[in-house]
Write a protein that holds these residues in place. Structure first.
Motif, PDB file in Angstrom:
ATOM      1  N   GLU A 185     -13.090  -0.673  21.144  1.00  0.00           N
ATOM      2  CA  GLU A 185     -11.655  -0.597  21.425  1.00  0.00           C
ATOM      3  C   GLU A 185     -10.850  -0.460  20.145  1.00  0.00           C
ATOM      4  OE1 GLU A 185     -10.783  -4.094  23.656  1.00  0.00           O
ATOM      5  OE2 GLU A 185     -11.489  -3.249  25.564  1.00  0.00           O
ATOM      6  N   TRP A 186     -11.334  -1.073  19.078  1.00  0.00           N
ATOM      7  CA  TRP A 186     -10.624  -1.013  17.799  1.00  0.00           C
ATOM      8  C   TRP A 186     -10.950   0.261  17.022  1.00  0.00           C
ATOM      9  CZ3 TRP A 186     -13.020  -1.436  12.832  1.00  0.00           C
ATOM     10  CH2 TRP A 186     -12.105  -1.488  11.753  1.00  0.00           C
ATOM     11  N   PRO A 189     -10.949   3.971  20.038  1.00  0.00           N
ATOM     12  CA  PRO A 189     -10.225   3.842  21.308  1.00  0.00           C
ATOM     13  C   PRO A 189     -10.213   5.173  22.055  1.00  0.00           C
ATOM     14  CG  PRO A 189      -8.687   3.937  19.471  1.00  0.00           C
ATOM     15  CD  PRO A 189     -10.056   3.798  18.877  1.00  0.00           C
TER      16      PRO A 189
END
Length: 294
Positions: A185-186, A189
């Motif tokens: 997600e970091w 993304p």
């Protein structure tokens, strides 16, 4: 001291290779496989495609292999043969037997693989840490390289922010599924790994890397970089600085082309059609230049 990359145990290697074979099922086009002897160890190469274009070599990023290009390979093989390498000193089917002592050793390894494949001159496309290895090929085997394309070359043109490096290290210590989810997600993304890709990535942690880390090119190295260069960035990347990279290239290598797309470090997965089309157009222009040189 230069190291030799290897799996931590026979069990780790066997577990990894099971995930590697599962990954091979994602490759959407016919492929011929070969293991090329080099003085640094046999290098595994996956070849697909054919055509009149100058051949293309693919170099994947950290913990990735030739198979990680499966999502865009169809767009790359329309006009040329494409040779995807398992980088020596990284997980995959290549087996390192001697250390790569310094940057020039990557150029020597790259040239030896080309010799074994019977290739005179090639384009090179690298992503992330593979962009660093592609840059080394362009620096230390320049007579064999028709062009260099880089996707998210963090740490090559501009420095990777220290806070990003520290965060990568922290995430690397958390090998749980939740840790992998949070890192994705970091870092990337908008890009979701398949179960097969995630299993392969986790199994790759059973390998002790010796493939070398990127460093910012010195001014003199950038100014003397000979092959035509294309650098592609994700505008919201947390590990690259496209603004600083574009500014530095304009100052030190104004012939370089820079493309910034919406997205993060996983820009290839976020806008695959745009990235592929840009690379293919760049290669085609420099196919012509190579033919005229001859």
């Amino acid at each position: 001291m230069a190291r030799i990359g290897r799996f931590k145990s026979d069990e780790a290697r066997e577990a990894y290779l099971r995930t590697y074979e599962a990954m091979a099922g994602l490759w959407p086009v016919p492929a011929a496989l070969t293991d090329v002897p080099t003085s640094f160890g046999p290098t595994h190469v996956r070849r697909s495609g054919a055509g009149d274009g100058v051949p293309l070599v693919l170099l994947a990023g950290l913990l990735a292999t030739s198979l990680h290009w499966h999502s865009i390979i169809e767009g790359l093989v329309r006009d040329r043969a494409v040779h995807a390498f398992d980088t020596i000193g990284a997980p995959g089917r290549s087996v390192q037997t001697a250390p790569l002592a310094g940057d020039a050793a990557y150029g020597a390894w790259f040239a030896e693989v080309l010799d074994g494949l019977g290739l005179d001159r090639v384009h090179v496309l690298g992503e992330s840490s593979g962009a660093w290895h592609a840059t080394l090929a362009g620096m230390h085997a320049a007579d064999r390289v028709a062009s260099v394309s880089l996707i998210e070359p963090n740490g090559v043109i501009a420095r990777t922010p220290w806070r990003a490096l520290l965060k990568v290290i922290r995430f690397g210590g958390n090998t749980t599924d939740e840790g992998w989810r949070r890192m994705g997600e970091w870092l990337t993304p908008g890009v979701t790994m398949t179960d097969v890709e995630r299993a392969n990535a986790k199994a790759s942690q059973g390998y002790r890397l010796a493939a070398g880390w990127a460093r910012p090119l010195k001014d003199a190295e950038l100014e003397s970089f000979a092959p035509p260069l294309l650098a592609i960035y994700g505008g919201e990347s947390v590990v690259s600085d496209p603004v600083a990279a574009q500014r530095r290239l304009a100052e030190r290598l104004p012939s370089a082309e820079v493309e910034v797309y919406p997205g993060g470090h996983g820009v290839r997965g976020q806008v695959p059609d745009q990235v592929t089309a840009r690379v293919v157009e760049f290669l085609a222009r420099h196919d012509t230049a190579v033919r005229l040189d001859r």
